[in-house]
Write an enzyme that holds these catalytic residues in place. Structure first.
Site, PDB file in Angstrom:
ATOM      1  N   CYS A 262       9.351  50.749  43.245  1.00 50.77           N
ATOM      2  CA  CYS A 262       9.207  49.293  43.258  1.00 50.77           C
ATOM      3  C   CYS A 262       8.781  48.779  41.885  1.00 50.77           C
ATOM      4  O   CYS A 262       9.135  47.674  41.505  1.00 50.77           O
ATOM      5  CB  CYS A 262       8.212  48.868  44.322  1.00 50.77           C
TER       6      CYS A 262
ATOM      7  N   GLY B 126       7.110  47.932  50.902  1.00 54.19           N
ATOM      8  CA  GLY B 126       8.554  47.934  51.123  1.00 54.19           C
ATOM      9  C   GLY B 126       9.183  46.748  50.432  1.00 54.19           C
ATOM     10  O   GLY B 126       8.643  46.228  49.454  1.00 54.19           O
ATOM     11  N   SER B 127      10.295  46.305  50.977  1.00 60.73           N
ATOM     12  CA  SER B 127      11.039  45.248  50.296  1.00 60.73           C
ATOM     13  C   SER B 127      10.370  43.890  50.486  1.00 60.73           C
ATOM     14  O   SER B 127       9.639  43.667  51.458  1.00 60.73           O
ATOM     15  CB  SER B 127      12.461  45.184  50.848  1.00 60.73           C
ATOM     16  N   THR B 128      10.639  43.006  49.547  1.00 60.06           N
ATOM     17  CA  THR B 128      10.089  41.655  49.646  1.00 60.06           C
ATOM     18  C   THR B 128      10.635  40.939  50.879  1.00 60.06           C
ATOM     19  O   THR B 128       9.901  40.221  51.557  1.00 60.06           O
ATOM     20  CB  THR B 128      10.400  40.879  48.354  1.00 60.06           C
TER      21      THR B 128
ATOM     22  N   GLY C  69       8.678  42.121  53.744  1.00 63.16           N
ATOM     23  CA  GLY C  69       7.314  41.632  53.572  1.00 63.16           C
ATOM     24  C   GLY C  69       7.173  40.200  54.057  1.00 63.16           C
ATOM     25  O   GLY C  69       6.192  39.835  54.723  1.00 63.16           O
TER      26      GLY C  69
ATOM     27  N   GLU D 202      16.521  43.447  42.700  1.00 61.04           N
ATOM     28  CA  GLU D 202      16.016  44.812  42.648  1.00 61.04           C
ATOM     29  C   GLU D 202      17.143  45.751  43.078  1.00 61.04           C
ATOM     30  O   GLU D 202      17.661  45.637  44.185  1.00 61.04           O
ATOM     31  CB  GLU D 202      14.819  44.947  43.591  1.00 61.04           C
TER      32      GLU D 202
END
Lengths: 321, 288, 477
Positions: free
Chosen positions: C291, C235-237, C240, C388
């Site tokens: 991603c 998923g997204s940073t 994360g 992103e």
């Protein structure tokens, strides 16, 4: 090198390109490379387009109008050519609204027969020439071959390039031959057969395409039909990119003709999708795209009936010529 | 007995191949295990951490770009030089760790052998950790290990030399560069090791050694955005979770510490090498 | 000249076997979750597709306990050869129900049917097939003579490849002897629940696979549950980092596959037509919800104009619309929220002075759609070059030398993927070495395979999925 081809108004840049052998080589080898996997994937990807209903019917009729109905057999006779001409004029006798084929394509000695049979129909007569299919003869013979066809009334000449010369890098020679034949054609349209099945790489297909365009070919054509593989979708992609890029550079519209191995409506539609999405919608015309085929026409007719009648048709409902 | 006064060494930091004092001007007394004064060590500050990270980052392209063979030779050279100063290290380890001479000898020998072991790994990493991958398509596909980058290493607090070498050598064997915070109470072997590194062929900045408190410097290393990995071995147990949280700020690779310090005399395995390796997968079409 | 309009060629939505209600899958049974049910929406029409029960904290607890039991009593000690056969079954059953899964995926996610049909579903099946074979060969994988499973894996996956990401998570976990508790994304829970059905049909022991739909809170509960030994997140940073923080100090094993801002670098000697295809595939595949999307195009200045012209012409042919239409190239943006994010970033690109070009393609009246957009004249400092976007928006920058290309490509905290286009072999290898990214595509882009490890450098995460090295995430090593 011979004088630049008369028909193509080469821009100064391209006139310079064809000045001598080394300029020509530099130009052809400076063209962007073609990645095999990439072009084959793109061709396969576009091949999954699903063409249905009205768009399919349109595609079928368009494809019919693009067929160069071809017979290039040692066993060809006047009778065979006449019946092919009848088929080209009226592909489906029960359905007069079916478009006529683009041309009938024969050997030079049968051009006269075809011309007579097609008089007034608007269907063109194409003749192969230049020691078809191998191209292995002297220039004198090739010129004579062309002149014979044109004198007999051919409106289109399908010449073969000297693949031996091309593969050994004698691009100037190939250029000169095409330009010379173009000159011999007079008003007849020239299709330059690259015989891509013998060129081995897509890079070569791209170079040969440009060579054909630079030398004045009105069409570039994949194959003689005598070498396997004949036309393929990715090869046609590369050639469509060439005419598109030619148009972008010069403003001129040149045509593409895949020939050999295209037998089904499904195949033909895949080619039309490629024409539509790679070159552009303006190429969706018999002026700029042809199919060199013999059995394709009947499958198109059968599928046309299926579309219109709402049930599957069979081979007994189209004429065998 | 000679009445000559011996010349004492000034223990300093090791940053970018040079030996500066702490920018803070701080130092702290280092005692032997009986509490007798041994020396003053520089007490590194967060700004020293910053300088060290800068040096490590600067050294990374050259070190990671060196051939594996070259890195192997450089690491082996460290073992050679360590061997040459074996007696000095034995004395320092004995003083620092309070062990008998024989035990100190075996520790130093172990440290030398460890450099040799890791020296041999440099040109085998790609073979052991890389692969060619048979993908279902017309592509040549391979995976190769690459160094992670700049690693912050909180060295073991107990094992002043063998432990230090055990956590440092794998970092630089992979081609990563290191900022090490040495044992707080036993820093002298670390400084002497840095003298070995400085005179070996290890390029300046590949290894940077700070003496001082892991508790003070750890958070700066763990949160530093230009640090790619952190080894918590020498971190105070109470701080480890916080350091791990800080490391999450830039998604660092974290080497967690076991609750008690490992037995460094045991034969090493590849687990530490793996922590400093990234895997890069490369695709290319196959065609004519 | 007549224009050739392709008639609609929609896949039949009945094939999806859409049900009005879906339930969570715990301990081998589909049961009603005690969380607030969610409604999953077709992003192409904004209609509600189904109501899905979600998990509460106590459901998570039940699922983790079931997974623990299954691990300790059955799955963890089952001979690898037997585990393999279960996983092979799953691979086969996905293939058998491929068309159903593809249609359902396109309905729930908005991705074009040609992608769910030709990419997502076949790759999901392949992932299980590949990993099944590892189950009894782990001692040859380089992790020692008898590597053991980690235990219970808590897995949280995104909405961009719902079934495929479930496969990437579940297949290696099962092959290595772990049991799983997986939370699919809030907006795309359906195919994971059909996968649960397949798990049931394949007769896996109860508790080996548990699927708990829900929002972020369910994911957090899974990640933080003390009974979970290993956490895997894609998923997204941002999320994360939250997860990495959340499990700090717990000793849980963690792998993260996070965001990216990949550079796709085109040199002047590139095979240009294929480069154009690769660029298009790199950023418009799956609406750019990828991603590893090639969202930053770096073009050598000497060829930039020519390439951009070709690119715009090519992008103009992309057909945006009904995801179920077999001729659709770009489907629906997955949610209103994501569409808003894309719109905001595009507005920032315009405000910051980048030159916007957007395809004139028609867009449907309803649903969440965004026309393919190319920004040129982008500089590294602009948000559209750094953040992103996760949408069909490409930022084009130029470079003059290979060194400059590398410097710009690597100038990001991310490091997931990168592309190189050149006909010069030595330059490809040089670039491939210099680019700090976990996946480098040279003269191709966005290719995936279960044998090819995938994952990031730096803030794109750590750990790999696929290949031999991917097993490490699920082994106690």
């Amino acid at each position: 090198m011979v004088a630049p081809p008369t028909a193509s108004g080469l821009t100064p840049e391209f006139a310079d390109v064809t000045r001598d052998e080394s300029s020509l080589r530099r130009f052809l080898h400076g063209l962007p490379g073609v990645d095999q996997v990439g072009v084959e994937q793109r061709a396969a990807g576009l091949g999954t387009r699903s063409i249905k209903k009205a768009s399919k019917l349109w595609a079928i009729d368009t494809a019919i109008s693009m067929v160069d109905l071809t017979t290039l057999e040692g066993a060809d006779t006047v009778g065979k050519v006449r019946s092919l001409c009848a088929k080209a004029r009226r592909p489906d006798p029960d359905r007069p609204e079916v478009p006529k084929a683009a041309a009938v394509c024969v050997y030079p000695d049968l051009v006269e027969t075809a011309v007579r049979a097609l008089a007034g129909s608007g269907v063109g007569v194409a003749s192969v020439a230049t020691a078809f299919p191998s191209g292995r003869s002297s220039m004198r013979v090739k010129i004579a071959d062309t002149e014979l066809a044109v004198a007999a009334g051919a409106s289109e000449v399908d010449m073969v390039i000297d693949r031996g010369a091309f593969l050994s890098g004698r691009y100037g020679q190939v250029f000169d031959e095409i330009a010379t034949i173009k000159h011999a054609c007079g008003d007849a349209h020239l299709k330059v057969i690259l015989e891509t099945g013998e060129l081995a790489t897509y890079d070569n297909v791209r170079r040969a395409s440009w060579l054909g365009l630079l030398a004045g070919g009105d069409f570039i054509k994949t194959s003689t039909g005598k070498v396997s593989p004949a036309a393929t979708l990715p090869v046609t992609h590369v050639m469509l990119q060439a005419v598109r890029d030619w148009h972008d550079s010069t403003g001129e519209l040149r045509g593409v003709k895949p020939a050999g191995g295209i037998r089904t409506t499904k195949d033909a539609i895949r080619y039309l999708v490629a024409v539509h999405e790679v070159a552009g919608p303006e190429w969706l015309s018999p002026e700029l795209f042809r199919f060199g085929a013999s059995s394709l026409l009947n499958d198109l007719l059968m599928q046309r009936r299926t579309q219109l009648d709402g049930h599957y048709s069979g081979p007994d409902y189209v004429t065998v010529d | 007995m000679s009445d000559r006064m011996s010349v004492l060494k000034t223990y300093k930091l090791f940053i970018g191949g040079a030996f500066p004092r702490s920018e803070s001007g701080r130092s702290y007394p280092v005692n032997d295990h009986r509490g007798n004064f041994l020396a003053n060590a520089a007490q590194a500050s967060r700004k020293d951490v910053r300088e060290a990270v800068t040096a490590a980052r600067k050294a990374f392209p050259g070190w990671s770009g060196a051939t594996a063979y070259n890195r192997g030779q450089v690491l082996y050279r460290v073992a050679e030089l360590l061997e040459g100063r074996r007696e000095q290290f034995i004395a320092e380890v004995a003083a620092s760790e309070g062990v008998q001479a024989k035990r100190a000898q075996s520790i130093v020998d172990g440290a030398i052998d460890r450099w040799v072991w890791y020296a041999g790994w440099t040109d085998k990493l790609a073979m052991v950790f890389g692969s060619s991958n048979p993908v279902a398509g017309p592509y040549f596909n391979f995976t190769m290990p690459e160094p992670t980058g700049v690693a912050g290493v909180l060295a073991p607090q107990q094992s002043s030399l063998l432990g230090l070498v055990s956590v440092l050598a794998p970092v630089i064997a992979t081609g990563s560069t290191a900022v090490v915070v040495s044992s707080l109470d036993r820093p002298l072997p670390a400084i002497t090791l840095s003298e070995v590194l400085a005179t070996s062929d290890v390029p300046g900045g590949v290894v940077n050694i700070l003496t001082g408190r892991a508790a003070e410097l750890g958070p700066w290393l763990a949160s530093h955005a230009d640090v790619n990995a952190i080894d918590l071995t020498g971190a105070p147990e109470s701080m480890r979770a916080d350091l791990e949280r800080a490391a999450a700020g830039t998604v660092k690779r974290v080497l967690r510490a076991p609750s008690s310090e490992p037995d460094w005399t045991r034969a090493p395995d590849i687990s530490r090498l793996k922590r400093y390796l990234e895997h890069k997968t490369v695709w290319h079409p196959v065609g004519v | 000249m007549t224009t050739w309009e392709y008639a609609p060629a929609p896949e039949n939505r009945d094939i999806a076997n859409l049900k009005p209600n879906y339930r969570m899958f715990v301990d081998g049974e589909f049961t009603e979750g005690t969380g607030e049910p969610l409604k999953t929406v077709n992003p192409a029409t904004e209609e509600v597709l189904a109501e899905v029960s979600t998990a509460s904290t106590s459901d998570v607890d039940r699922a983790v306990k079931a997974a623990r039991r299954a691990h300790d009593r059955v799955w963890g000690k089952m001979p690898g050869a037997e585990r393999a056969k279960y996983v092979y079954r799953i691979a086969r059953m996905i293939a058998e129900r491929a068309r159903e899964l593809a249609v359902l995926e396109s309905l729930d996610n908005g991705k074009p049917i040609k992608e769910s049909r030709d990419v997502d579903v076949p790759l999901a099946s392949a992932h299980f097939f590949h990993h099944a074979g590892w189950a009894d060969k782990l001692s040859y994988a380089g992790y020692g003579p008898d590597p053991r499973p980690v235990g219970v894996a808590g897995q949280v996956i995104p909405w961009n490849f719902p079934l495929l990401m479930a496969a990437w998570k579940i297949a290696p976990a099962l092959a290595c002897g772990n049991t799983v508790v997986l939370k699919p994304a809030e907006t795309t829970p359906l195919t994971a629940l059909v996968l649960a059905e397949i798990v049931q049909q394949a007769d896996l022991p109860p508790g080996v696979v548990n699927i708990l739909p829900g929002a972020g809170d369910v994911g957090a509960a899974v990640v933080e549950h003390p009974g979970v030994d290993k956490v895997a997140f894609t998923g997204s940073t941002d999320v994360g980092k939250i997860i990495q923080r959340a499990i700090a100090g717990t000793g849980k094993k963690l792998t993260l596959e996070l965001g990216g801002k990949a550079a796709n670098v085109v040199f002047d000697d590139a095979p240009l037509d294929q480069a154009v295809e690769g660029i298009v595939n790199g950023i418009f595949f799956n609406q750019g919800h990828v991603c590893c999307a090639g969202s930053r195009l770096l073009v050598q200045e000497s060829v930039a104009d020519e390439l951009l012209e070709k690119l715009r012409a090519r992008v103009s042919t992309l057909r945006v619309g009904d995801p179920l239409d077999k001729n659709t190239d770009v489907g629906a943006i997955n949610s209103a929220e994501q569409l808003r994010k894309i719109t905001d970033l595009v507005a920032s690109g315009e405000a910051e002075g980048a030159e916007r070009w957007t395809s004139a393609c028609p867009l449907p009246d309803k649903g969440f759609f965004f026309a393919p957009t190319v920004f040129s004249g982008v500089s590294q400092a602009m948000r559209i070059a750094r953040e992103e976007i996760f949408g069909p928006v490409l930022s084009v920058l130029t470079f003059r030398t290979p060194e400059e290309a590398v410097a710009k490509a690597n100038n990001t905290p991310y490091g997931l993927s990168a592309g190189i286009w050149t006909d010069k072999g030595s330059r490809i290898l040089w670039m491939a070495q210099k680019l700090r990214a976990g996946v480098v595509w040279a003269n191709t882009f966005n290719r995936f395979d279960p044998t090819a490890p995938f994952g990031g450098y730096q803030e794109s995460g750590f750990g790999r999925e696929g290949g031999r090295v991917g097993l490490e995430a699920y082994l106690d090593v």
